[in-house]
Design an enzyme around this catalytic site. Structure first.
Site, PDB file in Angstrom:
ATOM      1  N   ARG A 298       0.831  -1.255   0.069  1.00 14.73           N
ATOM      2  CA  ARG A 298      -0.096   0.035   0.245  1.00 14.73           C
ATOM      3  C   ARG A 298       0.964   1.355  -0.001  1.00 14.73           C
ATOM      4  O   ARG A 298       0.257   2.465  -0.298  1.00 14.73           O
ATOM      5  CB  ARG A 298      -0.812  -0.013   1.448  1.00 14.73           C
ATOM      6  CG  ARG A 298      -2.076  -1.008   1.012  1.00 14.73           C
ATOM      7  CD  ARG A 298      -3.079  -0.905   2.225  1.00 14.73           C
ATOM      8  NE  ARG A 298      -2.416  -1.605   3.340  1.00 14.73           N
ATOM      9  CZ  ARG A 298      -3.043  -1.430   4.555  1.00 14.73           C
ATOM     10  NH1 ARG A 298      -4.059  -0.679   4.547  1.00 14.73           N
ATOM     11  NH2 ARG A 298      -2.344  -2.117   5.686  1.00 14.73           N
TER      12      ARG A 298
ATOM     13  N   ASN B  88       1.478   1.750   6.913  1.00  9.48           N
ATOM     14  CA  ASN B  88       1.195   1.025   5.808  1.00  9.48           C
ATOM     15  C   ASN B  88       0.726   1.727   4.657  1.00  9.48           C
ATOM     16  O   ASN B  88       0.770   1.438   3.398  1.00  9.48           O
ATOM     17  CB  ASN B  88      -0.180   0.433   5.986  1.00  9.48           C
ATOM     18  CG  ASN B  88       0.094  -0.828   7.301  1.00  9.48           C
ATOM     19  OD1 ASN B  88       1.036  -1.387   7.070  1.00  9.48           O
ATOM     20  ND2 ASN B  88      -0.839  -0.860   8.282  1.00  9.48           N
TER      21      ASN B  88
END
Length: 450
Positions: A15, A226
């Site tokens: 991500r 993330n």
């Protein structure tokens, strides 16, 4: 107690949308893995094993011999990652700390409390939790009637009732080493085909052993990165921490919201940081300085009582009492001696300016050694490059360089010499001589004055 640390850093970080390993993305000037390794060592870990996978070579190149490495070839979950690391930890270590490489905000104080919690725990493991309504995908903590932790349920496997639980698993654990080595072999395979480290909690409970936990005070510590959004959040928190430490140490930060100080920068007391100031890398700022506004300092040493206004400087040394700017630049190898004045739109590279020297505006000094109390007039340029090589210019003490002088290197101008405005100096100038013109020649006395 003999403590070892395992840091999990093998994930792809999909991500992040990056060609680089997630843990090498920077927070306040340092890759996030730097902080994970540092807090483990600050906590007393005598051995740190970093589990690498995606981008392993880049991570290994950055950390070098600061840690040992264990390779997780297949991404089979956090439990499998720990299993890959355990053979690298000798039997003499009786306690193992496990953390994640993408949690740069976790503090040494929290990990010290975790290790102490485990030292007081009769059971095989202790962990850190937090209370937050925003789960960020963290697993839920289940507790028994006695308050002991009975399980950690990953969010993907939670029932609707479990999803409502606000106590979350931070992802920091402290284990009895011998127990962990046998428990890791008993992990069940999850529905996703992975082995979760969190399932060791259920194994401990099945064995009738107590799992201890404490709740962290600052939920920012649990921020796992993330996405680039998370990275920016971590940057903001870390920057605030750094500035708070600076202010508590006697530094005035006029506007923390627009001041950027990277991890590792040192600033003396009574220095003032004006808005839009960036201090980066291995920078040391002395006491009583005024830095900024609109200043970028990278890998520089700055002495005491300096005033640096709207300046860009990198890999340079500035001694006490220097004032610069606005709109000046110091490039690699620039060294300004005590009390130097450098005006606006000036540039210095690979050069030394002696004590008390004044450098006018719109000037360039490169590959030069300049003595004390020299006047460098506006528009002066050292012509140091001939298209193939760079050549030195040496200027003695108390020299006066007139405005718009071109100094064609290699060149030596001795003490107390002078150049007229607009001179193009192509030959050495002896001590006390005055040269003018294009090309510059000695100024002759008139017959009337003879």
């Amino acid at each position: 107690m003999k403590l070892a640390s395992i840091v999990l850093a093998a994930g792809k970080g999909t991500r992040m949308k990056s060609r680089h390993p997630k843990v090498l993305h920077q927070v306040c000037g340092k890759p996030m893995i730097h902080y994970a390794v540092l807090v483990a060592k600050l906590n007393g870990a005598e051995k740190t094993v970093l589990v690498v996978g995606h981008g392993a070579e880049e991570v290994q190149k950055y950390l070098g011999d600061r840690v040992d490495f264990a390779l997780q070839n297949e991404q089979l979950g956090t439990g499998h990652a720990v299993q890959c690391a355990l053979p690298s930890i000798p039997d003499e270590f009786d306690t193992i700390l496990v953390t994640y490489g993408d949690m740069p905000l976790l503090t040494a104080e929290t990990l010290q409390k975790l290790v102490q919690t485990q030292a007081n725990n009769a059971g095989p493991l202790s962990l850190v939790t937090m209370i937050d309504e925003d789960s960020r995908g963290f697993g839920r903590i289940l507790r028994g009637v006695d308050g002991a932790v009975t399980a950690i349920v990953e969010e993907a496997q939670c029932t609707p009732e479990q999803l409502a639980i606000s106590e979350l698993n931070v992802g920091a654990y402290c284990f009895d080493a011998n127990w962990l080595k046998q428990a890791i072999e008993r992990l069940p395979l999850s529905p996703k085909g992975e082995y979760y480290l969190t399932d060791v909690v259920s194994i401990a409970v099945q064995d009738g052993l107590r799992v201890a936990a404490f709740t962290v005070n600052d939920n920012h510590e649990a921020l796992g990165i993330n996405t680039r959004v998370h990275l920016a959040e971590a940057e903001t928190v870390m920057r605030r921490r750094i500035l708070e430490q600076c202010m508590l140490a006697g530094v005035t930060v006029v506007d923390p919201a627009s001041t950027y100080v990277e991890d590792g920068v040192t600033i003396g007391m009574d220095t003032i940081l004006q808005p839009n100031t960036f201090l980066r890398g291995d920078t040391v700022i002395g006491e009583g300085c005024v830095i900024g506004p609109n200043t970028i300092v990278t890998d520089c040493q700055v002495g005491n009582r300096c005033v640096i206004l709207a300046v860009v400087m990198e890999k340079a040394i500035v001694e006490d009492g220097v004032d610069m700017g606005p709109f000046a630049r110091l490039r690699k190898g620039a060294h300004l001696g005590p009390g130097v004045h450098m005006g606006n739109f000036g540039e210095v590279k690979d050069s030394y300016l002696g004590a008390g020297t004044k450098m006018g505006h719109f000037s360039y000094i490169g590959n030069a050694t300049i003595g004390k109390d020299v006047n460098i007039g506006a528009g002066t340029i050292t012509c140091n490059y001939d298209g193939e090589k760079k050549h030195p210019t040496v200027i003695g003490d108390r020299v006066f360089i007139g405005s718009d002088t071109m100094l064609v290197a290699p060149l030596r101008i001795e003490d107390d010499a002078r150049t007229g405005a607009g001179a193009v100096v192509t030959h050495d100038v002896p001590s006390g001589e005055v040269v003018v013109g294009v090309p510059a020649k000695p100024l002759r006395k008139s017959k009337a004055s003879e």
